[in-house]
Design a protein around this motif. Structure first.
Motif, PDB file in Angstrom:
ATOM      1  N   VAL A  57       1.038  -1.061  -0.042  1.00  0.00           N
ATOM      2  CA  VAL A  57      -0.085  -0.228   0.195  1.00  0.00           C
ATOM      3  C   VAL A  57       0.624   0.899  -0.472  1.00  0.00           C
ATOM      4  O   VAL A  57       0.441   2.237  -0.514  1.00  0.00           O
ATOM      5  CB  VAL A  57      -0.746  -0.184   0.771  1.00  0.00           C
ATOM      6  CG1 VAL A  57      -1.399  -0.999   1.209  1.00  0.00           C
ATOM      7  CG2 VAL A  57      -0.143   0.080   2.996  1.00  0.00           C
ATOM      8  N   ILE A  58       2.201   1.049   0.103  1.00  0.00           N
ATOM      9  CA  ILE A  58       3.262   2.505   0.526  1.00  0.00           C
ATOM     10  C   ILE A  58       3.199   2.628  -1.621  1.00  0.00           C
ATOM     11  O   ILE A  58       3.776   1.988  -2.586  1.00  0.00           O
ATOM     12  CB  ILE A  58       4.612   2.187   1.108  1.00  0.00           C
ATOM     13  CG1 ILE A  58       3.770   1.201   2.498  1.00  0.00           C
ATOM     14  CG2 ILE A  58       5.034   3.534   1.174  1.00  0.00           C
ATOM     15  CD1 ILE A  58       2.987   2.854   2.897  1.00  0.00           C
ATOM     16  N   ASP A  59       2.783   3.620  -2.144  1.00  0.00           N
ATOM     17  CA  ASP A  59       3.663   4.694  -2.596  1.00  0.00           C
ATOM     18  C   ASP A  59       4.447   5.886  -2.062  1.00  0.00           C
ATOM     19  O   ASP A  59       4.455   6.243  -2.329  1.00  0.00           O
ATOM     20  CB  ASP A  59       2.236   5.320  -3.135  1.00  0.00           C
ATOM     21  CG  ASP A  59       2.577   5.767  -4.733  1.00  0.00           C
ATOM     22  OD1 ASP A  59       1.268   5.574  -5.690  1.00  0.00           O
ATOM     23  OD2 ASP A  59       2.984   6.465  -5.034  1.00  0.00           O
ATOM     24  N   ARG A  60       6.105   5.712  -2.920  1.00  0.00           N
ATOM     25  CA  ARG A  60       6.944   6.669  -3.142  1.00  0.00           C
ATOM     26  C   ARG A  60       6.943   8.227  -3.529  1.00  0.00           C
ATOM     27  O   ARG A  60       6.648   9.307  -2.557  1.00  0.00           O
ATOM     28  CB  ARG A  60       7.638   6.072  -4.017  1.00  0.00           C
ATOM     29  CG  ARG A  60       8.330   5.270  -3.114  1.00  0.00           C
ATOM     30  CD  ARG A  60       9.799   5.093  -5.287  1.00  0.00           C
ATOM     31  NE  ARG A  60      10.928   3.851  -4.362  1.00  0.00           N
ATOM     32  CZ  ARG A  60      10.441   3.421  -4.337  1.00  0.00           C
ATOM     33  NH1 ARG A  60       9.192   1.594  -4.835  1.00  0.00           N
ATOM     34  NH2 ARG A  60      11.239   1.458  -4.546  1.00  0.00           N
ATOM     35  N   ASN A  61       5.193   8.393  -4.015  1.00  0.00           N
ATOM     36  CA  ASN A  61       4.780   9.794  -4.722  1.00  0.00           C
ATOM     37  C   ASN A  61       4.191   9.943  -3.287  1.00  0.00           C
ATOM     38  O   ASN A  61       4.543  11.386  -3.285  1.00  0.00           O
ATOM     39  CB  ASN A  61       3.674   9.628  -5.442  1.00  0.00           C
ATOM     40  CG  ASN A  61       4.676   9.150  -7.016  1.00  0.00           C
ATOM     41  OD1 ASN A  61       5.404   9.544  -8.138  1.00  0.00           O
ATOM     42  ND2 ASN A  61       3.714   8.244  -7.373  1.00  0.00           N
ATOM     43  N   THR A  62       3.601   9.565  -3.128  1.00  0.00           N
ATOM     44  CA  THR A  62       2.597  10.405  -1.183  1.00  0.00           C
ATOM     45  C   THR A  62       3.647  10.419  -0.909  1.00  0.00           C
ATOM     46  O   THR A  62       3.440  11.661  -0.596  1.00  0.00           O
ATOM     47  CB  THR A  62       1.796   9.382  -1.139  1.00  0.00           C
ATOM     48  OG1 THR A  62       0.919   8.600  -2.119  1.00  0.00           O
ATOM     49  CG2 THR A  62       1.112   9.898   0.007  1.00  0.00           C
TER      50      THR A  62
END
Ligand code: AHN
Ligand code: ZN
Length: 330
Positions: A309-314
């Protein structure tokens, strides 16, 4: 055109260029769509790695092996970057009567500076998956809920070792945030069962007269397409800080994450920081109307809260915004 006419134009150009050098104002730099960045670049890959590293310890609920091992790693990591690190240990009583061995980390940058900014997140993870449909009594990995805020703050710590803002910064990692009483609980309902670490810190600050100009709490800041909205506890205690942070985020191109929608107030670490210390503190927390919980990120308090669920963009949107805010302050 005759040769003499060409020569005339060339000379005229040369002279006018010389004139300009003396009198013309400095050239206007074209700033079409480019955001005005004045802080160091936040490295989202590094932040992502810091999240993954925490998750590798497994669940990090108080009194677990993952908790002990992650605490050791956090201390080592913070000491690499900060000028001083304080480990505030306490035994805190949970709603189920258990005594939780907890540690709040306070990492000081430029401790001499009078003007300070507080950046915080909780580092522990939830001991139950009460929002899941299976294995409800097993602890969660908390990649987003726990891991993400700490990942962003560790990358900020790394940047603050290299680049120095004009103000002092304190990064505080609270323990025992997520041991709150579940809705379906055999124990009699109790008050204030979440945020035990921040409640303890608020009543026992690491320095007697500690004060910060303002505080920013990060909670669940790694979800894909996360929306951060104005949550009412933050509005009531620190509306000016919300305006500042959302303004910066929108100015540097992260308006799709930092939304101006308002929602009802939350009980999170910032509530106790506000109530107990008077430091105006906001919460950057994902609010997702479409999520099963109706509020937080879709994997909230379930076993799905893992690295998927982890997104670098966020992480980048939040981390870069925070760096800009810190480097703006004088
Ligand atoms: C409640 O669940 C009432 N507030 C959010 C606190 C929290 C739990 N933050 C992360 N996990
Ligand atoms: Zn939680």
């Amino acid at each position: 055109m005759s040769k003499s006419r060409v020569l005339f134009f060339v000379l005229a150009l040369v002279f006018s260029a010389c004139e300009k050098e003396k009198k013309a104002p400095p050239p206007v730099v074209q700033q079409a769509e480019a955001p005005k960045l004045s802080a160091p670049a936040f490295n989202a890959d590094s932040a992502y790695w810091f999240v993954a590293k925490q998750v590798q310890f497994g669940p990090r609920n108080p009194n677990s092996k993952g908790h002990t091992e992650c605490a050791r790693w956090l201390a080592t990591e913070l000491k690499k970057y900060a000028d001083n690190v304080i480990e505030q240990t306490a035994a805190l009583r949970a709603f189920d009567g258990k005594m939780l061995n907890s540690v709040n980390f306070i990492a000081e940058f430029n401790p001499q500076a009078a003007k300070r900014i507080l950046l915080c997140a909780h580092w522990d993870t939830r001991p139950f998956a009460d929002q899941d449909t299976s294995r409800k009594n097993e602890p969660i990995l908390g990649a987003n809920d726990g891991g993400s805020g700490v990942g962003v703050l560790l990358e900020i710590a790394r940047q603050l070792k290299i680049h120095h803002p004009q103000v002092g910064v304190d990064i505080v990692l609270f323990d025992a945030e997520d041991y709150g009483q579940p809705e379906e609980s055999a124990f009699a309902p109790q008050e204030d069962t979440y945020c035990l670490g921040s409640q303890y810190w608020g009543k026992n600050k690491h320095k007697k007269d500690y004060h910060a100009e303002f505080g920013i709490l990060l909670d669940m800041v790694g979800g894909k397409d996360a929306r951060f909205v104005w949550e009412n506890t933050s509005v009531n205690f620190a509306e000016r800080i919300l305006s500042k942070v959302w303004g910066v985020a929108n100015e540097i191109g992260y308006g799709s994450y930092f939304n101006y929608f308002r929602k009802s107030g939350l009980t999170d670490d910032h509530l106790y920081v506000n109530q107990l210390t008077g430091i105006p503190t906001i919460d950057i927390i994902e609010f997702n109307m479409g999520a099963p919980s109706g509020t937080f990120h879709p994997a909230w308090h379930t076993h799905a809260d893992n690295m998927d669920v982890i997104d670098r963009n966020t992480l980048k949107a939040v981390g870069q915004t925070l760096l800009e805010v810190v480097f703006m302050e004088k």
